[in-house]
Design a protein around this motif. Structure first.
Motif, short mmCIF file in Angstrom:
data_model
loop_
_atom_site.label_atom_id
_atom_site.label_comp_id
_atom_site.label_asym_id
_atom_site.label_seq_id
_atom_site.Cartn_x
_atom_site.Cartn_y
_atom_site.Cartn_z
N ASN A 82 -7.76 1.60 33.18
CA ASN A 82 -6.52 2.35 33.38
C ASN A 82 -5.47 1.93 32.35
O ASN A 82 -4.79 2.78 31.77
N GLY A 83 -5.36 0.63 32.10
CA GLY A 83 -4.43 0.15 31.07
C GLY A 83 -4.82 0.64 29.69
O GLY A 83 -3.97 1.02 28.89
N LEU A 84 -6.11 0.65 29.42
CA LEU A 84 -6.62 1.11 28.13
C LEU A 84 -6.30 2.59 27.92
O LEU A 84 -5.82 2.99 26.87
N MET A 85 -6.54 3.40 28.95
CA MET A 85 -6.30 4.83 28.82
C MET A 85 -4.80 5.11 28.64
O MET A 85 -4.41 5.95 27.83
N ASP A 86 -3.96 4.37 29.36
CA ASP A 86 -2.50 4.51 29.20
C ASP A 86 -2.08 4.15 27.78
O ASP A 86 -1.25 4.82 27.17
N GLU A 87 -2.66 3.08 27.26
CA GLU A 87 -2.30 2.62 25.91
C GLU A 87 -2.78 3.60 24.85
O GLU A 87 -2.11 3.79 23.83
N LEU A 88 -3.92 4.25 25.06
CA LEU A 88 -4.39 5.28 24.13
C LEU A 88 -3.40 6.44 24.06
O LEU A 88 -3.12 6.97 22.98
N VAL A 89 -2.85 6.82 25.20
CA VAL A 89 -1.84 7.89 25.23
C VAL A 89 -0.62 7.45 24.44
O VAL A 89 -0.06 8.24 23.65
N ARG A 90 -0.20 6.20 24.63
CA ARG A 90 0.96 5.70 23.87
C ARG A 90 0.66 5.69 22.37
O ARG A 90 1.50 6.10 21.57
N ALA A 91 -0.52 5.22 21.98
CA ALA A 91 -0.88 5.17 20.56
C ALA A 91 -0.84 6.57 19.96
O ALA A 91 -0.35 6.77 18.84
N ARG A 92 -1.36 7.53 20.70
CA ARG A 92 -1.37 8.92 20.24
C ARG A 92 0.06 9.42 20.00
O ARG A 92 0.36 10.03 18.99
N SER A 93 0.95 9.13 20.96
CA SER A 93 2.33 9.59 20.81
C SER A 93 3.03 8.87 19.66
O SER A 93 3.85 9.47 18.97
N HIS A 94 2.69 7.60 19.42
CA HIS A 94 3.28 6.87 18.30
C HIS A 94 2.85 7.47 16.96
O HIS A 94 3.65 7.59 16.05
N ILE A 95 1.57 7.86 16.87
CA ILE A 95 1.11 8.50 15.63
C ILE A 95 1.83 9.84 15.44
O ILE A 95 2.34 10.14 14.36
N ALA A 96 1.88 10.63 16.50
CA ALA A 96 2.52 11.96 16.41
C ALA A 96 3.99 11.84 16.01
O ALA A 96 4.51 12.67 15.26
N ALA A 97 4.67 10.80 16.50
CA ALA A 97 6.10 10.63 16.23
C ALA A 97 6.37 9.76 15.00
O ALA A 97 7.53 9.44 14.70
N LYS A 98 5.29 9.36 14.31
CA LYS A 98 5.39 8.53 13.12
C LYS A 98 6.07 7.19 13.38
O LYS A 98 6.80 6.66 12.55
N ARG A 99 5.82 6.61 14.56
CA ARG A 99 6.31 5.26 14.90
C ARG A 99 5.17 4.29 14.58
O ARG A 99 4.44 3.85 15.46
N PHE A 100 5.04 3.98 13.29
CA PHE A 100 3.85 3.31 12.82
C PHE A 100 3.73 1.85 13.29
O PHE A 100 2.63 1.38 13.56
N GLU A 101 4.85 1.13 13.40
CA GLU A 101 4.76 -0.24 13.89
C GLU A 101 4.31 -0.26 15.35
O GLU A 101 3.49 -1.08 15.75
N LYS A 102 4.85 0.64 16.15
CA LYS A 102 4.45 0.72 17.56
C LYS A 102 3.00 1.19 17.69
O LYS A 102 2.29 0.77 18.59
N LYS A 103 2.58 2.05 16.77
CA LYS A 103 1.18 2.50 16.75
C LYS A 103 0.26 1.32 16.57
O LYS A 103 -0.74 1.18 17.28
N VAL A 104 0.58 0.44 15.64
CA VAL A 104 -0.25 -0.74 15.38
C VAL A 104 -0.33 -1.61 16.64
O VAL A 104 -1.42 -2.06 17.02
N THR A 105 0.80 -1.81 17.30
CA THR A 105 0.82 -2.62 18.53
C THR A 105 -0.07 -1.99 19.60
O THR A 105 -0.86 -2.68 20.25
N SER A 106 0.03 -0.68 19.78
CA SER A 106 -0.77 0.01 20.79
C SER A 106 -2.26 -0.05 20.46
O SER A 106 -3.08 -0.31 21.34
#
Length: 138
Positions: free
Chosen positions: A42-66
């Motif tokens: 469940n944590g993994l799936m939630d984090e994948l959603v966050r990573a996807r939104s970080h890529i879409a919003a060009k938040r690259f540092e947060k993408k790396v963390t996710s």
């Protein structure tokens, strides 16, 4: 008194995070190994959603963390496999987890939400299998 922020929100956010951490610690302490695996998924799936939104919003540092959190969770799932009792299934899961790790590195490098979606489908299917096992044993 509340925080250094001009609006005083910092303390409330920190208290909420402490509450979440405490709640998770209580859930984890009371969980069966099967429930722990589902919590990781469940944590993994939630984090994948966050990573996807970080890529879409060009938040690259947060993408790396996710992405790194996702890889850490996949590594935890791999290390939790019982190869003696799980046999071929454990080996197959380890291979799928490894594949997902490599796809996550690619997704991070190429800024590809499509690769993240591929990983989410694979892991969603595996999580579904774990959930099904819980209903059989519960």
């Amino acid at each position: 008194m509340y925080s250094n922020s001009p609006h005083g929100y910092g303390s409330t956010q920190n208290n909420y995070q402490q509450y979440q951490d405490t709640d998770l610690a209580i859930q984890t302490a009371a969980a069966t190994p099967h429930q722990l695996v589902l919590m990781l998924f469940n944590g993994l799936m939630d984090e994948l959603v966050r990573a996807r939104s970080h890529i879409a919003a060009k938040r690259f540092e947060k993408k790396v963390t996710s992405i790194n959190k996702c890889i850490d969770i996949l590594n935890a799932l791999t290390s939790a496999l019982d190869y003696e009792r799980g046999g071929d299934l454990s080996l197959q899961l380890a291979g799928l987890y490894d594949y997902c790790v490599y796809r996550l590195y690619d997704a991070s490098d190429k800024l590809s939400v499509e690769l993240l979606d591929e990983v989410a489908v694979i892991l969603g299917n595996i999580r579904g299998g774990w959930e099904g096992m819980g209903t059989q044993h519960g």
